[in-house]
Design a protein around this motif. Structure first.
Motif, mmCIF file in Angstrom:
data_model
loop_
_atom_site.group_PDB
_atom_site.id
_atom_site.type_symbol
_atom_site.label_atom_id
_atom_site.label_comp_id
_atom_site.label_asym_id
_atom_site.label_seq_id
_atom_site.Cartn_x
_atom_site.Cartn_y
_atom_site.Cartn_z
ATOM 1 N N LEU A 98 -32.662 -79.556 48.165
ATOM 2 C CA LEU A 98 -33.005 -78.474 49.138
ATOM 3 C C LEU A 98 -31.908 -77.245 48.745
ATOM 4 O O LEU A 98 -32.428 -76.048 48.634
ATOM 5 C CB LEU A 98 -32.720 -78.878 50.475
ATOM 6 C CG LEU A 98 -34.090 -79.274 51.483
ATOM 7 C CD1 LEU A 98 -33.297 -79.768 52.666
ATOM 8 C CD2 LEU A 98 -34.788 -78.199 51.803
ATOM 9 N N PHE A 99 -30.714 -77.407 48.632
ATOM 10 C CA PHE A 99 -29.731 -76.555 48.124
ATOM 11 C C PHE A 99 -30.279 -75.539 47.047
ATOM 12 O O PHE A 99 -30.301 -74.400 47.107
ATOM 13 C CB PHE A 99 -28.744 -77.243 48.084
ATOM 14 C CG PHE A 99 -27.481 -76.463 47.483
ATOM 15 C CD1 PHE A 99 -26.346 -75.981 48.267
ATOM 16 C CD2 PHE A 99 -27.231 -75.651 46.170
ATOM 17 C CE1 PHE A 99 -25.208 -75.250 47.925
ATOM 18 C CE2 PHE A 99 -26.131 -75.085 45.887
ATOM 19 C CZ PHE A 99 -25.236 -74.426 46.675
ATOM 20 N N LEU A 100 -30.842 -76.245 46.064
ATOM 21 C CA LEU A 100 -31.398 -75.669 44.734
ATOM 22 C C LEU A 100 -32.509 -74.897 44.919
ATOM 23 O O LEU A 100 -32.476 -73.714 44.502
ATOM 24 C CB LEU A 100 -31.232 -76.867 43.580
ATOM 25 C CG LEU A 100 -30.159 -77.290 42.871
ATOM 26 C CD1 LEU A 100 -30.582 -78.501 41.921
ATOM 27 C CD2 LEU A 100 -29.459 -76.377 42.240
ATOM 28 N N SER A 101 -33.330 -75.183 45.944
ATOM 29 C CA SER A 101 -34.531 -74.522 46.138
ATOM 30 C C SER A 101 -34.354 -73.348 46.705
ATOM 31 O O SER A 101 -35.127 -72.492 47.039
ATOM 32 C CB SER A 101 -35.544 -75.488 46.884
ATOM 33 O OG SER A 101 -34.896 -75.499 48.427
ATOM 34 N N ILE A 144 -22.445 -80.362 55.733
ATOM 35 C CA ILE A 144 -22.518 -80.736 56.924
ATOM 36 C C ILE A 144 -23.811 -81.566 56.969
ATOM 37 O O ILE A 144 -23.925 -82.583 57.650
ATOM 38 C CB ILE A 144 -22.571 -79.633 58.158
ATOM 39 C CG1 ILE A 144 -22.436 -80.381 59.479
ATOM 40 C CG2 ILE A 144 -23.765 -79.060 58.135
ATOM 41 C CD1 ILE A 144 -21.857 -79.374 60.596
ATOM 42 N N ASP A 145 -24.848 -81.420 56.221
ATOM 43 C CA ASP A 145 -26.013 -82.031 56.117
ATOM 44 C C ASP A 145 -25.790 -83.489 55.521
ATOM 45 O O ASP A 145 -26.381 -84.385 56.207
ATOM 46 C CB ASP A 145 -27.093 -81.525 55.187
ATOM 47 C CG ASP A 145 -27.654 -80.464 55.960
ATOM 48 O OD1 ASP A 145 -27.316 -79.747 57.061
ATOM 49 O OD2 ASP A 145 -28.401 -79.425 55.089
ATOM 50 N N THR A 146 -24.904 -83.573 54.340
ATOM 51 C CA THR A 146 -24.683 -84.861 53.961
ATOM 52 C C THR A 146 -23.754 -85.738 54.781
ATOM 53 O O THR A 146 -23.941 -86.859 54.780
ATOM 54 C CB THR A 146 -24.021 -84.645 52.373
ATOM 55 O OG1 THR A 146 -22.779 -83.816 52.444
ATOM 56 C CG2 THR A 146 -24.975 -83.963 51.459
ATOM 57 N N ALA A 147 -22.810 -85.093 55.167
ATOM 58 C CA ALA A 147 -21.511 -85.644 55.906
ATOM 59 C C ALA A 147 -22.520 -86.418 57.525
ATOM 60 O O ALA A 147 -22.293 -87.342 57.742
ATOM 61 C CB ALA A 147 -20.479 -84.829 56.520
ATOM 62 N N ASP A 195 -29.557 -81.738 58.992
ATOM 63 C CA ASP A 195 -30.603 -80.711 58.218
ATOM 64 C C ASP A 195 -30.353 -79.371 58.199
ATOM 65 O O ASP A 195 -31.651 -78.573 58.504
ATOM 66 C CB ASP A 195 -32.008 -81.176 58.534
ATOM 67 C CG ASP A 195 -32.550 -82.130 57.659
ATOM 68 O OD1 ASP A 195 -31.988 -82.220 56.452
ATOM 69 O OD2 ASP A 195 -33.445 -83.020 57.998
ATOM 70 N N SER A 196 -29.437 -78.544 58.059
ATOM 71 C CA SER A 196 -29.276 -77.179 58.467
ATOM 72 C C SER A 196 -29.855 -76.351 57.243
ATOM 73 O O SER A 196 -30.196 -75.527 57.291
ATOM 74 C CB SER A 196 -27.730 -76.930 58.730
ATOM 75 O OG SER A 196 -26.985 -77.087 57.405
ATOM 76 N N LEU A 197 -29.701 -77.033 55.996
ATOM 77 C CA LEU A 197 -30.474 -76.364 54.933
ATOM 78 C C LEU A 197 -31.885 -76.237 55.075
ATOM 79 O O LEU A 197 -32.618 -75.264 54.886
ATOM 80 C CB LEU A 197 -30.222 -77.134 53.725
ATOM 81 C CG LEU A 197 -28.878 -77.114 52.973
ATOM 82 C CD1 LEU A 197 -28.553 -78.111 51.840
ATOM 83 C CD2 LEU A 197 -28.556 -75.474 52.399
ATOM 84 N N ARG A 198 -32.467 -77.264 55.641
ATOM 85 C CA ARG A 198 -34.166 -77.196 55.827
ATOM 86 C C ARG A 198 -34.392 -76.387 56.894
ATOM 87 O O ARG A 198 -35.261 -75.508 56.815
ATOM 88 C CB ARG A 198 -34.605 -78.698 56.364
ATOM 89 C CG ARG A 198 -36.115 -78.691 56.412
ATOM 90 C CD ARG A 198 -36.471 -80.288 56.734
ATOM 91 N NE ARG A 198 -35.857 -81.045 55.970
ATOM 92 C CZ ARG A 198 -36.247 -81.221 54.479
ATOM 93 N NH1 ARG A 198 -37.489 -80.552 54.068
ATOM 94 N NH2 ARG A 198 -35.876 -82.274 53.957
ATOM 95 N N GLY A 245 -37.363 -69.201 56.461
ATOM 96 C CA GLY A 245 -37.696 -67.881 55.456
ATOM 97 C C GLY A 245 -36.439 -67.934 54.597
ATOM 98 O O GLY A 245 -36.587 -67.047 53.556
ATOM 99 N N GLY A 246 -35.287 -68.711 54.619
ATOM 100 C CA GLY A 246 -34.377 -68.721 53.553
ATOM 101 C C GLY A 246 -33.667 -67.770 53.387
ATOM 102 O O GLY A 246 -32.817 -67.163 54.242
ATOM 103 N N LEU A 247 -33.862 -67.153 52.248
ATOM 104 C CA LEU A 247 -33.031 -66.140 51.464
ATOM 105 C C LEU A 247 -33.251 -64.656 52.095
ATOM 106 O O LEU A 247 -34.391 -64.667 52.438
ATOM 107 C CB LEU A 247 -32.733 -66.333 50.168
ATOM 108 C CG LEU A 247 -32.178 -67.720 49.787
ATOM 109 C CD1 LEU A 247 -32.347 -68.103 48.493
ATOM 110 C CD2 LEU A 247 -30.820 -67.910 50.306
ATOM 111 N N ILE A 248 -32.715 -63.821 51.550
ATOM 112 C CA ILE A 248 -31.465 -63.353 51.300
ATOM 113 C C ILE A 248 -31.327 -61.881 51.369
ATOM 114 O O ILE A 248 -32.194 -61.468 51.294
ATOM 115 C CB ILE A 248 -31.585 -63.886 49.536
ATOM 116 C CG1 ILE A 248 -31.371 -65.534 49.443
ATOM 117 C CG2 ILE A 248 -30.312 -63.049 48.926
ATOM 118 C CD1 ILE A 248 -31.728 -65.643 47.866
ATOM 119 N N GLY A 249 -30.087 -61.388 51.510
ATOM 120 C CA GLY A 249 -29.821 -60.014 51.392
ATOM 121 C C GLY A 249 -29.124 -59.789 50.312
ATOM 122 O O GLY A 249 -28.572 -60.677 49.466
#
Ligand code: HEM
Length: 502
Positions: free
Chosen positions: A176-179, A200-203, A213-216, A222-226
């Motif tokens: 998810l991080f990589l995506s 925090i997701d893994t721990a 699941d904060s990455l999800r 909408g994900g990224l990015i400025g």
């Protein structure tokens, strides 16, 4: 009338006498305590051959030590606190006495007596309960004695080798991080923000059996990015965690004066965590889960709920471990990648080593062979120790606080040579430090998550090297400290990443 006057005067005299009597009694009590303390200290010094602390920091306020409290708060905000502490040690030597908000800490290097050989004589005392208490209650970070021992025993099995070695879960979150990372390099991202979410997701999954699941959440929003940062998602959990931590930190800096301050956002965040912990307990229906089947994973949350039904105890323990699990490893990765983005020579050496995996995912065993990866982690923890300051209070006798700066210790030339301020992973080819290297503390309270953290950090570093052929710093300045409960980079880890072309 006369009689009334006389009675009023007599009452006044009696009150004065009472007040005087009280003052004299207090003075006598104080003198008796000081004399007793003096005699106890003298006896202790004679028995142990102690020498006095010769250097004393010149406090402008020698009674309350307000100048040192104010200095710590100000320098913390300016991002120069660690350098100030470093300066104090260079000026006053490795051990000196100073007054800081009614406490009298002696600032020392790594001290085996405090951490190991006289472990039971030093505890957290009241140095943490006031500042950390509102968020962390009586959990492992705050407690001493039997309570601490119980917390630690319940936690330890979660960090058994076979639990740490299971890296499939980590790879899922990393996917998810990589995506969320664009690989064309033209977009600047803040890796630090993503590392905090990843850990925090893994721990939470590792310790509670369920990920926050904060990455999800970020991806779905909408994900990224400025330009230069990551658009935040509606991740109330992570935001509340930040608020609560700012609160603890300010209270810790205010020392004894924490009594005088309150932080409404922090208080709201604490309430959020109480609700969250209780909700998690109910959601997992712990009562029904019964005993673990043979071979089943040890999940701290489940074992904790089996051990106690006290919601306050559960809350305290969960928050303590969550705090430890998120910020520490994320800060290590952020600090390391800040440096890597500016050092193509080190990146190239890492690539050469990781190439030995021939594109395979690293395992617990193959990670152990990646020596240069390990040197880089060691070096980052040396130069930018994630927990840069610590203290203990003498539980027997004097109540004196002993504070030490790991940041300063790790930069002492007598241990690390004239290039102690430089990031040079190669030094670890021959370096075998003992009490002069304390990123995880030492003695019976050494970090229980050390192997878990180092495995996670090595895995993430290796995977990013496999995925990206080039990293570019988008931060023209040097690394600047942001001292929270842990130390990370004040300006984040702004980089451009170029994915390996297939
Ligand atoms: C690079 C990562 C990490 C570093 C540098 C680190 C460092 C430390 C340090 C210096 C302490 C002593 C703090 C004190 O005086 O109270 C500590 C304690 C602790 N750490 Fe870590 N830590 C890391 C990662 C983790 C992780 C990932 C976890 C759990 C998931 C964890 C769990 C704990 C716990 C529970 C304690 C308290 C131990 C006790 O008091 O018995 N740590 N850590």
């Amino acid at each position: 009338m006369d009689l009334n006057n006389h009675t009023a005067k007599a009452a006044l005299v009696t009150r004065r006498q009472l007040l005087l009597g009280l003052i004299v009694a207090l003075l006598l009590l104080w003198t008796a305590r000081r004399t007793n303390l003096y005699l106890t200290r003298r006896r202790f010094k004679q028995q142990h051959g102690c020498r006095p602390v010769r250097k004393r920091f010149r406090n402008r306020d020698p009674i309350l030590g307000l100048d040192a409290v104010w200095g710590a708060v100000q320098r913390g905000q300016a991002g120069t606190m660690l350098e100030w502490l470093h300066w104090r040690n260079s000026t006053y030597g490795p051990t000196f006495a100073a007054r800081m908000g009614l406490h009298l800490p002696g600032s020392a290097g790594g001290d085996a007596a405090v951490l190991a050989t006289r472990f039971h004589a030093f505890g957290h005392g009241d140095t943490r309960t006031g500042s950390f208490g509102p968020l962390l209650g009586r959990g492992i970070f705050v407690s001493d004695g039997a309570r601490w021992h119980e917390s630690r025993s319940l936690l330890r099995p979660n960090f058994a080798r076979e639990q740490i070695a299971d890296l499939a879960q980590l790879e899922r979150h990393l996917g998810l991080f990589l995506s969320l990372v664009p690989g064309s390099g033209d977009i600047t991202i803040d890796l630090q923000t993503l590392f905090f979410r990843l850990t925090i997701d893994t721990a939470s999954e590792f310790l509670f059996g369920t990920s926050v699941d904060s990455l999800r959440a970020l991806k779905e929003s909408g994900g990224l990015i400025g330009n230069g940062g990551t658009k935040t998602s509606d991740s109330a959990f992570a935001e509340a965690m930040n608020d609560a931590q700012s609160d603890i930190l300010l209270r810790a800096r205010l020392s004894w004066f924490y009594h005088l301050q309150s932080h409404p956002r922090g208080a709201a965040a604490v309430k959020f965590f109480v609700d969250e912990a209780v909700r998690q307990r109910e959601a997992l229906d712990l009562e029904k889960s019964g005993s673990s089947a043979v071979g089943e994973k040890y999940v701290f949350l489940r074992e904790l709920a089996k051990a106690t039904k006290d919601r306050k105890v559960i809350r305290d323990e969960l928050l303590n471990i969550l705090l430890a699990g998120r910020d520490t490893t994320a800060s290590l990765l952020s600090n390391l990648f800040f440096v890597l983005a500016k050092r193509p020579d080190i990146w190239a050496k890492l690539q050469a080593e990781v190439a030995g995996l021939e594109g395979r995912l690293p395992t617990y065993e193959t990670l152990k062979n990646l020596k240069y990866v390990k040197y880089c982690l060691n070096e980052s923890l040396r130069l930018h120790p994630v927990v840069p300051l610590n203290n203990k209070q003498a539980m027997e006798d004097t109540g004196t606080v002993v504070a030490w700066s790991v940041y300063t210790l790790h930069r002492r030339r007598e241990y690390y040579g004239d290039d102690a301020d430089e990031f040079r992973p190669e030094r670890w080819e021959t370096l075998r430090p003992s009490w002069e290297y304390l990123p995880f503390n030492g003695g019976p309270r050494i970090c229980v998550g050390q192997q878990y953290a180092l495995t996670e950090a090595a895995y993430v570093t290796t995977r990013l090297i496999q995925e990206f052929e080039r990293i570019e710093s988008r931060d023209p300045g040097p690394w600047v400290e942001s001292v929270g409960l842990t130390v990370c980079s004040r300006n984040g880890t702004k980089v451009g990443l170029y994915r390996v072309s297939s």
